[in-house]
Write an enzyme that holds these catalytic residues in place. Structure first.
Site, PDB file in Angstrom:
ATOM      1  N   ASN A  34      -9.431  29.266  35.822  1.00  0.00           N
ATOM      2  CA  ASN A  34      -9.124  28.717  37.159  1.00  0.00           C
ATOM      3  C   ASN A  34      -9.028  27.179  37.176  1.00  0.00           C
ATOM      4  OD1 ASN A  34     -11.910  28.596  36.817  1.00  0.00           O
ATOM      5  ND2 ASN A  34     -12.357  29.021  38.958  1.00  0.00           N
ATOM      6  N   GLY A  74     -17.838  31.627  33.541  1.00  0.00           N
ATOM      7  CA  GLY A  74     -17.006  32.791  33.844  1.00  0.00           C
ATOM      8  C   GLY A  74     -17.746  33.748  34.744  1.00  0.00           C
ATOM      9  N   SER A  75     -17.373  35.010  34.680  1.00  0.00           N
ATOM     10  CA  SER A  75     -17.936  36.002  35.598  1.00  0.00           C
ATOM     11  C   SER A  75     -19.380  36.342  35.230  1.00  0.00           C
ATOM     12  CB  SER A  75     -17.082  37.270  35.556  1.00  0.00           C
ATOM     13  OG  SER A  75     -17.115  37.803  34.250  1.00  0.00           O
ATOM     14  N   GLY A  80     -21.071  37.011  31.653  1.00  0.00           N
ATOM     15  CA  GLY A  80     -22.205  36.115  31.389  1.00  0.00           C
ATOM     16  C   GLY A  80     -23.442  36.884  30.930  1.00  0.00           C
ATOM     17  N   GLU A 114     -22.789  29.484  33.465  1.00  0.00           N
ATOM     18  CA  GLU A 114     -22.306  29.093  34.800  1.00  0.00           C
ATOM     19  C   GLU A 114     -21.435  30.225  35.297  1.00  0.00           C
ATOM     20  OE1 GLU A 114     -23.272  26.638  36.517  1.00  0.00           O
ATOM     21  OE2 GLU A 114     -24.299  25.459  34.992  1.00  0.00           O
ATOM     22  N   CYS A 124     -15.341  29.327  41.862  1.00  0.00           N
ATOM     23  CA  CYS A 124     -16.699  29.891  41.877  1.00  0.00           C
ATOM     24  C   CYS A 124     -17.473  29.472  43.123  1.00  0.00           C
ATOM     25  CB  CYS A 124     -17.448  29.453  40.626  1.00  0.00           C
ATOM     26  SG  CYS A 124     -17.431  27.665  40.387  1.00  0.00           S
TER      27      CYS A 124
END
Ligand code: NAD
Length: 497
Positions: A166, A242-243, A247, A264, A298
């Site tokens: 992103n 990331g997701s 994670g 993160e 995010c």
């Protein structure tokens, strides 16, 4: 007089010459690969370029190069390392327009988003140079008159960085720049949807800036290459953005292999509108917080929590803004909303909206798409249990929950496993602080929306949004170095036996 001869064609800059990377990856030198990874432009579906693809087995060679590079690099003085980081920043500055164009095309974000991403990347390089001005340790009280005792920060060694699509350049660089500046070698794995601005261009930048061979490498690929990086022997730290689902997997593998890990992850950030807020300003901030970059951030405002007394007016203002935003190809048109990154994600957004409406949410704007272009959507009457209430959407959707009072607003804001960002809108600073202090979140803004980041702040989330890491100078010292205690005696120590 105008003509179209080759002589008058704009010269391609050294930084943006795609022939360097279209069939290659970088580990201090460009290595051609058997396979290529094709990059498409989300707005058009057309081919934008390619990069060389890696396989998990390639990690052995990349790690060996990183080991050699890191030993050399850590011996450079802080001043020399800082100068190189500044040179890298200057290289990006020189090609500002062309890089912004590439970010727009590869990520599908609008021009303003691309400008912020490039500036943020440059700022990360400048801040990582500035951090090297600071002291590297401290002198400790001694236990012996002839002994000097001190603690110093040393590089971790090889750091693996895994980044999302992103904000591919910025979210890679917020780890890469401080890790490199502090004397580590870095192996970056960009998302396979954005490997040009998220990897190849950064490799070229460091190469042109004169970084020693092996200090920075890029491995292109998906989950298999990512897991090979996490488990590779010699890689001592992983920073993952990331997701939350991935994670957890990265955290599990890193833990098993005794590696330091910074995670993160996702968010469902609350945006609270109290009944004394400036509603026009609140609706503008709320629209920005949910629709910027098509909601694919995010920190996006994931739940608008609005006091009943002002809910009808707020919903009307927000829906009017959603309906007025121009949608289209951000590279070729002046728009506020570009495409969603891929078709799978469009289908997911649609499913969440449809299921929430079926469960009783009111569709007040949007709710449909044309190809990858999803219309900014406002859902009213969102209640606990609905998909739009609980799930991170990663699309341009503003779910609005109506509450009776401050107490309920705080309870709904904290009713999530995430804790990345939060915001509260109110006419009273005192009320704002009272509410803000009780919200569980890594980032908190009073009279603003939830999306903010820059190089000098401690960025990170709590709960399912991360494992407590914080990026941004001076917290980067803690993330990317380790302490070493050292003593130094002018005489040999003598013992009873
Ligand atoms: P993702 O987790 O699917 O992918 C992120 C990266 O991980 C990609 O490079 C991907 O190739 C890699 N990957 C996938 N599976 C892997 C595995 N098993 N092992 C190692 N690497 C693997 O995330 P996404 O969908 O690309 O990004 C969106 C998510 O990222 C959202 O949840 C968003 O909130 C989050 N995000 C968080 C932050 C933050 O700072 N907290 C910033 C941006 C995005």
């Amino acid at each position: 007089m105008l003509n179209n001869t080759q002589d008058n064609a704009p010269t391609r800059s050294a930084l943006l010459d795609e022939s360097v990377w279209e069939k290659s990856t970088f580990n201090g030198r460009w290595r051609s690969t058997r396979e290529s990874l094709i990059v498409t432009e989300p707005a058009t579906g057309e081919r934008l370029g390619s990069v060389g693809a890696c396989a998990p087995a390639d990690l052995d060679e990349v790690v060996a190069a990183a080991r050699n590079g890191q030993t050399q690099w850590a011996a450079w003085t802080a001043e020399q390392r800082a100068a190189l980081m500044r040179r890298a920043a200057a290289i990006l500055e020189q090609d500002r327009e062309a890089i912004i164009g590439m970010i727009i095309r590869e990520t599908g974000g609008v021009r303003g988003k691309a400008e912020v991403e490039l500036q943020g990347t440059i700022d990360e390089l400048i801040h990582s140079a500035a951090i090297l001005i600071g002291p590297e340790g401290h002198l400790l009280p001694g236990t012996h008159p002839a002994r000097l005792s001190f603690a110093r920060r040393v590089p971790i060694g090889i750091v693996g960085v895994i980044a999302p699509w992103n904000f591919p350049m910025l979210l890679a660089m917020r780890s890469v720049a401080p890790a490199v500046a502090l004397g580590n070698a870095v192996i970056l794995k960009p998302d396979p949807q954005t490997p040009i601005v998220g990897g190849a261009l950064l490799a070229r930048m460091f190469e042109l800036a004169g970084l020693p061979e092996g200090v920075f490498s890029v491995v292109n690929g998906g989950a298999d290459v990512g897991e090979a990086l996490v488990t590779a022997e010699g890689v001592r730290m992983i920073t993952f953005t990331g997701s939350t689902a991935v994670g957890r997997r990265v955290g599990e593998l890193a833990g098993k292999n005794l590696k330091k890990v910074a995670l993160e992850l996702g968010g469902k950030s609350p945006f609270i509108v109290l009944d004394d807020a400036d509603l026009e300003a609140a609706a503008s901030a709320g629209a920005w917080g949910s629709f910027l970059h098509q909601g694919q951030i995010c920190m996006a405002s994931g739940r608008h929590i609005v006091q009943r007394k002002v809910a009808a007016d707020y919903l009307a203002l927000l829906a009017a803004k959603a309906k007025a935003l121009p949608i289209g190809d951000p590279y070729r048109q002046q728009v506020a909303i570009g495409p969603i990154i891929n078709d799978r994600q469009v289908a997911r957004v649609q499913q969440i909206v449809d299921d929430s409406v079926a469960a009783g949410a009111a569709l007040l704007a949007g709710g449909t798409h044309e190809g990858r272009f999803y219309r900014p959507t406002v859902l009213g009457d969102v209640k606990p249990g609905m998909p739009a209430y609980g799930l991170e959407i990663f699309g341009p959707v503003a779910p609005v929950v109506i509450v009776d009072d401050e107490e309920e607003a705080i309870r709904i804001a904290n009713d999530t496993e995430y804790g990345l960002s939060a915001a509260v809108q109110t006419g009273s600073l005192e009320r704002g602080l009272r509410v803000a202090r009780r919200i569980r979140s890594g980032l908190m803004h009073i009279n603003d929306q939830t999306i903010h980041d820059h190089a000098g702040i401690p960025f990170g989330g709590t709960g399912a949004s991360g494992n407590g890491s914080r990026f941004g100078s001076p917290t980067n010292w803690d993330e990317f170095t380790e302490w070493q205690w050292m003593t130094l005696s002018s005489e040999p120590a003598r013992y009873p036996f």
